[in-house]
Design a protein around this motif. Structure first.
Motif, PDB file in Angstrom:
ATOM      1  N   ALA A 118       7.446  12.493  -4.683  1.00 52.09           N
ATOM      2  CA  ALA A 118       8.489  13.069  -5.429  1.00 52.09           C
ATOM      3  C   ALA A 118       8.128  13.368  -6.766  1.00 52.09           C
ATOM      4  CB  ALA A 118       8.483  11.359  -6.615  1.00 52.09           C
ATOM      5  N   THR A 119       6.434  13.580  -6.502  1.00 51.59           N
ATOM      6  CA  THR A 119       6.487  14.715  -7.547  1.00 51.59           C
ATOM      7  C   THR A 119       6.781  15.951  -6.979  1.00 51.59           C
ATOM      8  OG1 THR A 119       3.898  13.565  -7.296  1.00 51.59           O
ATOM      9  CG2 THR A 119       4.153  16.408  -8.582  1.00 51.59           C
ATOM     10  N   GLY A 120       7.513  16.413  -8.695  1.00 51.52           N
ATOM     11  CA  GLY A 120       8.116  17.808  -8.344  1.00 51.52           C
ATOM     12  C   GLY A 120      10.219  17.447  -8.694  1.00 51.52           C
ATOM     13  N   ARG A 121       9.595  16.755  -8.937  1.00 53.23           N
ATOM     14  CA  ARG A 121      11.017  15.844  -9.247  1.00 53.23           C
ATOM     15  C   ARG A 121      11.004  15.249 -10.063  1.00 53.23           C
ATOM     16  NH1 ARG A 121      13.382  19.517  -8.669  1.00 53.23           N
ATOM     17  NH2 ARG A 121      15.086  20.005  -7.165  1.00 53.23           N
ATOM     18  N   ARG A 122      10.802  15.318 -11.518  1.00 57.25           N
ATOM     19  CA  ARG A 122      10.476  14.601 -12.805  1.00 57.25           C
ATOM     20  C   ARG A 122      11.106  12.487 -12.800  1.00 57.25           C
ATOM     21  NH1 ARG A 122       8.117  16.779 -16.546  1.00 57.25           N
ATOM     22  NH2 ARG A 122       9.065  18.579 -16.247  1.00 57.25           N
TER      23      ARG A 122
ATOM     24  N   ALA B 134       5.732   4.884 -12.725  1.00 58.17           N
ATOM     25  CA  ALA B 134       5.748   3.659 -14.027  1.00 58.17           C
ATOM     26  C   ALA B 134       5.704   2.243 -12.386  1.00 58.17           C
ATOM     27  CB  ALA B 134       7.738   3.339 -14.577  1.00 58.17           C
ATOM     28  N   GLY B 135       5.980   1.866 -11.305  1.00 55.34           N
ATOM     29  CA  GLY B 135       6.058   0.892 -10.875  1.00 55.34           C
ATOM     30  C   GLY B 135       4.549   1.012 -10.310  1.00 55.34           C
ATOM     31  N   GLY B 136       3.620   2.402  -9.849  1.00 51.24           N
ATOM     32  CA  GLY B 136       1.914   2.563 -10.592  1.00 51.24           C
ATOM     33  C   GLY B 136       1.115   1.302 -11.164  1.00 51.24           C
ATOM     34  N   LEU B 137       2.007   1.665 -12.304  1.00 56.38           N
ATOM     35  CA  LEU B 137       1.212   1.166 -13.882  1.00 56.38           C
ATOM     36  C   LEU B 137       1.949  -0.363 -13.815  1.00 56.38           C
ATOM     37  CD1 LEU B 137       2.030   3.968 -16.334  1.00 56.38           C
ATOM     38  CD2 LEU B 137       0.180   3.242 -15.494  1.00 56.38           C
ATOM     39  N   PHE B 138       3.255  -0.674 -13.718  1.00 52.26           N
ATOM     40  CA  PHE B 138       2.971  -2.166 -13.243  1.00 52.26           C
ATOM     41  C   PHE B 138       2.239  -2.882 -12.361  1.00 52.26           C
ATOM     42  CE2 PHE B 138       5.873  -5.805 -11.463  1.00 52.26           C
ATOM     43  CZ  PHE B 138       5.706  -6.488 -12.281  1.00 52.26           C
TER      44      PHE B 138
ATOM     45  N   ALA C  13       0.844   3.391  -0.529  1.00 48.58           N
ATOM     46  CA  ALA C  13       2.291   3.284  -0.563  1.00 48.58           C
ATOM     47  C   ALA C  13       2.936   3.642  -2.118  1.00 48.58           C
ATOM     48  CB  ALA C  13       3.266   1.227  -0.359  1.00 48.58           C
ATOM     49  N   VAL C  14       2.419   3.126  -3.088  1.00 42.39           N
ATOM     50  CA  VAL C  14       2.182   3.734  -4.411  1.00 42.39           C
ATOM     51  C   VAL C  14       2.008   4.579  -4.301  1.00 42.39           C
ATOM     52  CG1 VAL C  14       2.047   4.114  -6.778  1.00 42.39           C
ATOM     53  CG2 VAL C  14       2.618   2.118  -5.832  1.00 42.39           C
ATOM     54  N   ALA C  15       1.015   5.657  -4.057  1.00 37.21           N
ATOM     55  CA  ALA C  15       0.734   7.061  -3.086  1.00 37.21           C
ATOM     56  C   ALA C  15       1.830   8.054  -2.505  1.00 37.21           C
ATOM     57  CB  ALA C  15      -0.679   6.992  -2.987  1.00 37.21           C
ATOM     58  N   VAL C  16       2.299   7.583  -1.252  1.00 37.95           N
ATOM     59  CA  VAL C  16       2.774   8.065  -0.503  1.00 37.95           C
ATOM     60  C   VAL C  16       4.120   8.563  -1.224  1.00 37.95           C
ATOM     61  CG1 VAL C  16       5.030   8.181   1.556  1.00 37.95           C
ATOM     62  CG2 VAL C  16       2.380   7.772   1.780  1.00 37.95           C
TER      63      VAL C  16
ATOM     64  N   VAL D 162       0.035  14.396  -9.600  1.00 42.53           N
ATOM     65  CA  VAL D 162      -1.597  14.032  -8.767  1.00 42.53           C
ATOM     66  C   VAL D 162      -1.889  13.225  -9.389  1.00 42.53           C
ATOM     67  CG1 VAL D 162      -2.048  14.124  -6.560  1.00 42.53           C
ATOM     68  CG2 VAL D 162      -0.225  15.585  -7.123  1.00 42.53           C
ATOM     69  N   ILE D 163      -2.873  13.402 -10.060  1.00 43.60           N
ATOM     70  CA  ILE D 163      -3.756  13.421 -10.714  1.00 43.60           C
ATOM     71  C   ILE D 163      -3.942  11.968 -11.851  1.00 43.60           C
ATOM     72  CG2 ILE D 163      -5.736  13.519 -12.247  1.00 43.60           C
ATOM     73  CD1 ILE D 163      -6.169  16.391 -11.637  1.00 43.60           C
ATOM     74  N   VAL D 164      -2.882  11.965 -12.285  1.00 40.60           N
ATOM     75  CA  VAL D 164      -2.141  10.748 -13.271  1.00 40.60           C
ATOM     76  C   VAL D 164      -1.613   9.701 -12.375  1.00 40.60           C
ATOM     77  CG1 VAL D 164      -0.278  10.347 -14.768  1.00 40.60           C
ATOM     78  CG2 VAL D 164      -2.034  12.593 -15.172  1.00 40.60           C
ATOM     79  N   LEU D 165      -0.798  10.069 -11.390  1.00 37.74           N
ATOM     80  CA  LEU D 165      -0.243   9.561 -10.651  1.00 37.74           C
ATOM     81  C   LEU D 165      -1.664   8.395  -9.132  1.00 37.74           C
ATOM     82  CD1 LEU D 165       1.815   7.846  -9.137  1.00 37.74           C
ATOM     83  CD2 LEU D 165       1.818   9.358  -7.347  1.00 37.74           C
ATOM     84  N   LEU D 166      -2.267   9.013  -9.078  1.00 31.93           N
ATOM     85  CA  LEU D 166      -4.297   8.520  -8.308  1.00 31.93           C
ATOM     86  C   LEU D 166      -4.619   8.051  -9.324  1.00 31.93           C
ATOM     87  CD1 LEU D 166      -4.608  10.998  -5.580  1.00 31.93           C
ATOM     88  CD2 LEU D 166      -2.363   9.086  -5.615  1.00 31.93           C
ATOM     89  N   PHE D 167      -4.771   8.162 -10.326  1.00 35.14           N
ATOM     90  CA  PHE D 167      -5.955   7.511 -11.503  1.00 35.14           C
ATOM     91  C   PHE D 167      -5.541   6.908 -12.485  1.00 35.14           C
ATOM     92  CE2 PHE D 167      -9.128  11.219 -10.427  1.00 35.14           C
ATOM     93  CZ  PHE D 167      -9.643  11.015  -9.810  1.00 35.14           C
TER      94      PHE D 167
END
Length: 746
Positions: A445-449, A457-461, A437-440, A288-293
């Motif tokens: 998806a967290t828990g399924r690699r 990857a979408g968030g980083l883009f 949208a990316v956060a939701v 979660v931290i990696v995704l949001l930050f």
């Protein structure tokens, strides 16, 4: 017999603190010697990146060699290991006191060849012997304690490393000259030798009393070893990438490099612990931290620079703890310990080489940062945040759900690119929508690699990646070992930025030859350049350290001789050869440009061949310390005529450099005056910037001719109690504004 062995093990375990102190002391010395020797080498080798990249490779190679040596010693009984290692430590002691080998490098020395040789010959044996301490002593502890788990001792090793890292800039460098530092390290080496000898005395004397010498556990498979290497690679690479990213795209703060490395080291102390509490929490919250930050940090909002720096450090620490905890969970039995640490060392070295050497050549931006964040998402353990999410992903149809999430994320991206973000400008409301949208999508998806990595990857883009790729494709950005340079072609001007710091502006015709920013006619250097024909005649010889965009060249008049000193070939390409800036081509096309470290090049120059020398070699807000010492000023005095003039640019957001220049002036017999120039509102429209310049000359009459009748020039006096920088002593700590509020207005 077994009862006697067991009692002896218990008795030896009472002295387990000796192993802890010995490991801690060795690691402390290891991380103390790296910045110490680098500091010793500055005057001789200069600050060229090839020097420090070569030095880093030497450190990595010696560390790998030390770990490989520790692994090889595992083939013999521990008492024999102790004898061999004590002999190695004794032979290495012949290189004390620590310091650079007295050798004269050729003027055309190739850093890739000479620097490894110089560093290896100077500290190679000492660094090699100390680097083997941690794995060796952990193995000995396991034997001496009757098979206890030794991995917790690695925490002591990294606490010692962190202590050495922090102690050098905060305590050792400000308090001791180089000779004193060398003596301190040599005494510490002697103490570590005594501690290791004490540990050796605790080892079993009989081969039958050391049941853990032989390998009883099966060796790790190839994929497990590769997994260890990958888990070590990402945090090591991310540590360097975080340092580069923060100082390039967020804030160029002195000593900021200490924080990422320190957090990286501390992550081992938290990760190498028994119990499932920390790993379980990390598996839930790290994704979660990696995704949001991670997915938003690369957007690099300058209004939130310090907050972003804090977020980047938290992100690094969480990722490092998570991956190192996973590595600890996959650790082998103690009898395979040295192989485990060897694999870890290989991964760490490869991560450092990737971020420190490969990335600056391969990429024109800090792409290694989002790539390593994505790699962390692939490797980190994951668990569902809520039971409801686990039920959502249970049963059949998992592939279908991954496809649905990927499609949803693609819709978000295309809506942003095509509808909500015309022209590449992302409004605040649209940005918030995209982030939500990316956060939701990512949290579901967290828990399924696989699904999580797609969302990450979408968030980083979406946040920064698209803009970075667009800029790269436009050809307006380039990168070298010194940083990332971005050229912005605006309607009325062209700008050069080095990371977050503006380094030059050229107005467009008909004002294309007008000096701007720190170099306008009203600035200290502008007034000196305008006065040069009157001071030295029509054939004045002008030198400039730091090319930038070549702005100062537009003060040239016919008959003058100009020489620029520039360390980065990429800057020469931008200023002279790319056509993006025309100061050099229009104003001083005949100027000589000397590539390389300015201090070394000036030392090679013929004495008294310059009348005026402008020193403006700072990269962002970093200070090339070796250019500000008394010995460096002696070099400037040597190349200047007896009545020559030296201009030093000291504008800096974080450091108050006036005491440094004043100290060097007092040591070298210079007369000095300072001007802090504040442009008017009208001048600011022509891109004039506030600037702080110091003029120095060994001839009082020359300085008087420059400053007479101008109240903005004020005499510069030494600061009471300030110790001048020399090649033997220098520290940025006493001049950091954050630590010394009294320097805020200096």
């Amino acid at each position: 017999m077994n009862d006697g062995v067991e009692r002896a093990s218990v008795e030896r375990t009472r002295f387990h603190w000796l192993f802890v102190v010995a490991i801690l002391g060795g690691s402390f010395l290891l991380f103390l010697v790296q910045p110490m020797v680098a500091r010793m080498a500055l005057p001789k080798l200069g600050g060229a990146p090839a020097v420090w990249n070569s030095a880093m490779l030497v450190y990595q190679a010696l560390l790998l060699g030390g770990y490989a040596y520790a692994h090889w010693l595992g083939r013999v009984p521990v008492r024999m290991q102790a004898g061999i290692h004590l002999a190695v430590l004794a032979v290495a002691a012949l290189w004390l006191p620590i310091g650079l080998t007295a050798m004269n490098l050729p003027a055309d020395a190739e850093p890739a060849l000479w620097v490894p040789w110089l560093f290896g010959a100077s500290i190679g044996p000492l660094f090699f012997a100390i680097s083997a301490q941690a794995p060796l002593l952990q193995r000995w502890y396991s034997v001496a304690s009757g098979g206890r788990d030794p991995y917790a001792l690695y925490a002591a090793s990294n606490i010692g490393s962190f202590g050495g890292l922090i102690a050098y800039p905060l305590l050792v460098e400000p308090g001791l000259a180089i000779k004193g530092q060398s003596l301190l390290w040599s005494i510490g080496y002697g103490l570590v030798f005594v501690l290791v000898a004490g540990c050796a005395l605790l080892l079993p004397r009989k081969s039958g009393a050391e049941p853990h010498v032989a390998h009883h556990s099966p060796p790790a498979g190839r994929w497990r070893v590769l997994h260890w290497i990958a888990l070590a690679f990402v945090p090591s690479g991310l540590m360097l990438a975080t340092t580069t990213f923060l100082t390039t795209d967020i804030v160029a703060m002195p000593m900021l490099w200490v924080l990422p490395l320190g957090l990286y080291l501390l992550s081992f102390s938290l990760a190498f612990r028994k119990g499932d509490t920390i790993p379980d929490l990390l598996a839930k919250f790290t994704p979660v931290i990696v995704l949001l930050f991670g997915a938003t940090l690369i957007a690099g909002h300058q209004k939130l620079a310090y907050l972003n720096a804090l977020i980047g450090l938290i992100l690094l620490f969480v990722v490092a703890v998570s991956l190192h905890s996973r590595m600890y969970q996959l650790r082998p039995a103690p009898d395979r310990l040295t192989g485990f640490y060897l694999a870890m060392s290989v991964g760490g070295a490869l991560g450092g080489v990737f971020s420190g050497l490969v990335a600056p050549v391969l990429f024109d931006w800090t792409y290694e940062y989002p790539l390593l964040i994505l790699a962390a998402g692939v490797l980190m353990p994951q668990a569902f945040l809520l039971p409801a999410l686990a039920r959502l992903w249970s049963g059949e149809g998992q592939i279908l759900r991954i496809k649905v999430l990927a499609a949803a994320l693609l819709v978000v991206v295309f809506v942003w690119l095509g509808i909500l973000n015309p022209g590449g400008v992302l409004g605040e409301m649209h940005e918030q929508f995209a982030f939500l949208a990316v956060a939701v999508v990512g949290l579901i998806a967290t828990g399924r690699r696989a699904a999580y990595v797609i969302a990450l990857a979408g968030g980083l883009f979406l946040f920064g990646g698209y803009r970075a790729i667009e800029t790269s494709l436009s050809g307006d950005r380039t990168r070298s070992y010194f940083g990332v340079y971005t050229v912005s072609d605006l309607p009325d001007e062209v700008r050069l930025a080095h990371g977050t710091t503006l380094h030059g502006i050229q107005l467009k015709a008909p004002r294309a030859t007008m000096p701007t920013t720190y170099y306008v006619p009203g600035s200290g250097v502008g007034r000196a350049m305008l006065a040069a024909p009157g001071l030295y005649g029509p054939a004045a010889r002008i030198g400039v350290v730091g090319l930038g965009t070549g702005t100062l060249g537009c003060y040239a008049v016919p008959g003058q001789q100009w020489r620029f000193y520039e360390i980065d070939p990429e800057v020469v390409t931008i200023a002279r050869d790319s056509g993006k800036f025309t100061f050099i081509r229009q104003c001083v096309p005949q100027a000589e440009i000397a590539l390389g470290d300015a201090r070394i090049r000036l030392a090679e120059a013929t004495p008294a061949t310059l009348d005026l020398l402008a020193l403006d070699a700072f990269s962002s807000d970093a200070v090339p310390m070796h250019l500000m010492t008394s010995e460096a000023f002696a070099t400037y005095g040597r190349v200047l005529a007896p009545n020559g003039l030296l201009l030093v640019h000291i504008s800096n957001r974080f450091l108050a450099l006036a005491p440094v220049v004043a100290g060097a002036a007092a040591e070298g017999g210079w007369h000095a005056a300072r001007m802090v120039y504040q442009p008017s509102a009208l001048e600011q429209l022509d891109q004039a910037s506030t600037s702080d310049w110091i003029a120095l000359s060994r001839d009082q009459a020359t300085l008087d001719r420059l400053t007479r009748g101008d109240p903005q020039w004020r005499p510069l006096a030494p600061k009471p109690g300030f110790r001048a920088w020399t090649d033997d002593y220098a520290s940025v700590l006493p001049v950091m504004r954050a630590f010394h509020p009294s320097l805020a207005d200096d």
